[in-house]
Design an enzyme around this catalytic site. Structure first.
Site, short mmCIF file in Angstrom:
data_model
loop_
_atom_site.label_atom_id
_atom_site.label_comp_id
_atom_site.label_asym_id
_atom_site.label_seq_id
_atom_site.Cartn_x
_atom_site.Cartn_y
_atom_site.Cartn_z
N HIS A 205 55.40 -32.84 80.38
CA HIS A 205 55.37 -34.31 80.48
C HIS A 205 56.48 -34.86 81.38
CE1 HIS A 205 52.25 -34.68 77.55
NE2 HIS A 205 52.98 -34.24 76.53
N ASP B 139 47.53 -27.31 76.77
CA ASP B 139 48.16 -28.15 75.75
C ASP B 139 47.22 -29.32 75.45
OD1 ASP B 139 49.93 -30.52 74.87
OD2 ASP B 139 51.36 -28.87 74.80
N HIS C 11 47.78 -32.33 74.94
CA HIS C 11 48.19 -33.55 75.60
C HIS C 11 48.17 -33.37 77.11
CE1 HIS C 11 50.34 -33.44 71.62
NE2 HIS C 11 49.57 -34.52 71.51
N ASP D 282 48.89 -27.05 70.36
CA ASP D 282 48.61 -28.25 69.58
C ASP D 282 47.15 -28.66 69.55
OD1 ASP D 282 49.06 -28.74 72.26
OD2 ASP D 282 50.71 -30.13 71.93
#
Length: 368
Positions: free
Chosen positions: A142, A179, A181, A267
């Site tokens: 991120h 991931d 996200h 995740d």
């Protein structure tokens, strides 16, 4: 075949921030007895512990790597951000971006985390290992050039790529981010470049809320070299494998990279507190097998997995163990204690058919 496993206990000491889960303390928000942010050392440490108990570490080449240098960091990140980060870190810690706190010395720990990924990439490229896994913490996907976000303080994978390109400027690298996200930081750093292909499979509308759209394909020289596959909430084992087969593998194979890097978050696991997906440990095992086979076909097996998210302390260790079994070819296994329950909760045939149709539609929109 040799699989490198890069880790350092010091990265488990990263911490900081007054949060209750992802909500800042204050007002009506009470402190948590077990700590603050869900990005804690426990998921990573428990993975390493499980590997020790089963003996999987004996089938890996366990090592560490030095911190990345300031020059390597500044090849990716803006000097203003790094100056602020370093000054706060030298003082008493703090927070610069969104959900990215750090304690005193956090800069050095982030540099060590990036160093683990950088070392893994370097050693796979120079032939020390066929493939590798970096248990990096804090994560990195991120983090943008100009600042941190979502637990990520430095862009681990981007720093590793730029460091590798110093020695081999013509390297073509594909980054697959599974991931849950969106890998917005990695995307933004390479958005206008053709020498790095970025492919992100993520839960639609999860985090960040304003990135990861199917239509975001890159810009300028990078047009067409950024692919996003926003998957509907509830996608499980079958949908994830279809996404790998239908989008990730054809896109990477067409790109013909010299190295594949996976932003390896766990995740999307079915019991993760920060997502609503239904992947299992077997999902991660099969995705790893597929990408490992692809790497053997297109880039002499050169494959690096860099640890990102995953916030279930009970389940991340089993997802990670399954991934490392597949990556290394080890016969040592760790039985998934939740397999029966999670298999029973997988989407039914009608929803799976819908998900396959959505993935097929997006693949056509992406030109695959």
């Amino acid at each position: 075949m040799s699989t490198g496993f890069y880790w350092d206990e010091r990265t488990m000491w990263h911490g900081g921030g007054n949060y209750a889960f992802t909500v800042p303390l204050g007002g009506l928000v009470q402190p948590l007895a077990a700590g603050g942010l869900p990005e804690s050392p426990e998921t990573k440490r428990r993975l390493k512990n499980l590997m020790e108990v089963t003996g999987l570490t004996h089938d890996l080449s366990v090592t560490t790597a030095p911190e990345v240098t300031m020059a390597q960091i500044l090849a990716v990140h803006d000097a203003d951000y790094i100056d602020t980060f370093k000054a706060l870190s030298d003082d008493n810690g703090g927070e610069v971006g969104h959900h990215a706190p750090f304690a005193k010395g956090g800069f050095e720990l982030a540099a060590l985390s990036a160093g683990l990924t950088t070392g893994a990439v370097a050693d796979v490229l120079n032939g020390t290992h066929t493939n590798a896994y970096a248990l990096s913490r804090p994560p990195g996907h991120h983090c943008r050039a100009d600042g941190p976000m979502g637990f990520c303080l430095l862009a681990n994978i981007a720093i590793a790529i730029e460091a590798a390109k110093v020695a081999q400027p013509d390297l073509r690298i594909a980054v697959l981010d599974w991931d849950v996200h969106h890998g917005n930081g990695t995307e933004s750093i390479f958005y206008d470049r053709a020498d790095v292909l970025t492919v992100s499979l993520h839960q639609e509308g999860n985090y960040p809320l304003d990135t990861g759209a199917l239509a975001d394909r890159g810009a300028g020289a990078g047009q067409g070299f950024n692919l996003n596959l926003p998957l509907p909430a509830g996608a499980g084992h079958t949908a994830y494998l279809h996404a790998i087969d239908r989008v990730a593998i054809p896109a990477i194979e067409a790109y013909d990279p010299d190295l594949i890097i996976v932003a390896c978050g766990f995740d999307a696991g079915a019991v993760d507190p920060l997502a609503r997906m239904l992947a299992t440990a077997e999902t991660f095992r099969e995705m790893t097998r597929k990408i490992k086979t692809l790497a053997e076909r297109v880039c002499d097996g050169k494959l690096v997995l860099s640890h990102e998210g995953g916030y279930s302390e009970i389940y991340v260790p089993f997802c990670g163990h399954a991934t490392l079994e597949a990556l290394s070819g080890s016969k040592i296994t760790a039985r998934d204690p939740m397999a029966h329950a999670l298999n029973a909760r997988q989407p039914g045939p009608r929803f799976d058919a819908f998900l396959r149709g959505e993935i097929d539609h997006m693949a056509k929109e992406l030109g695959l």
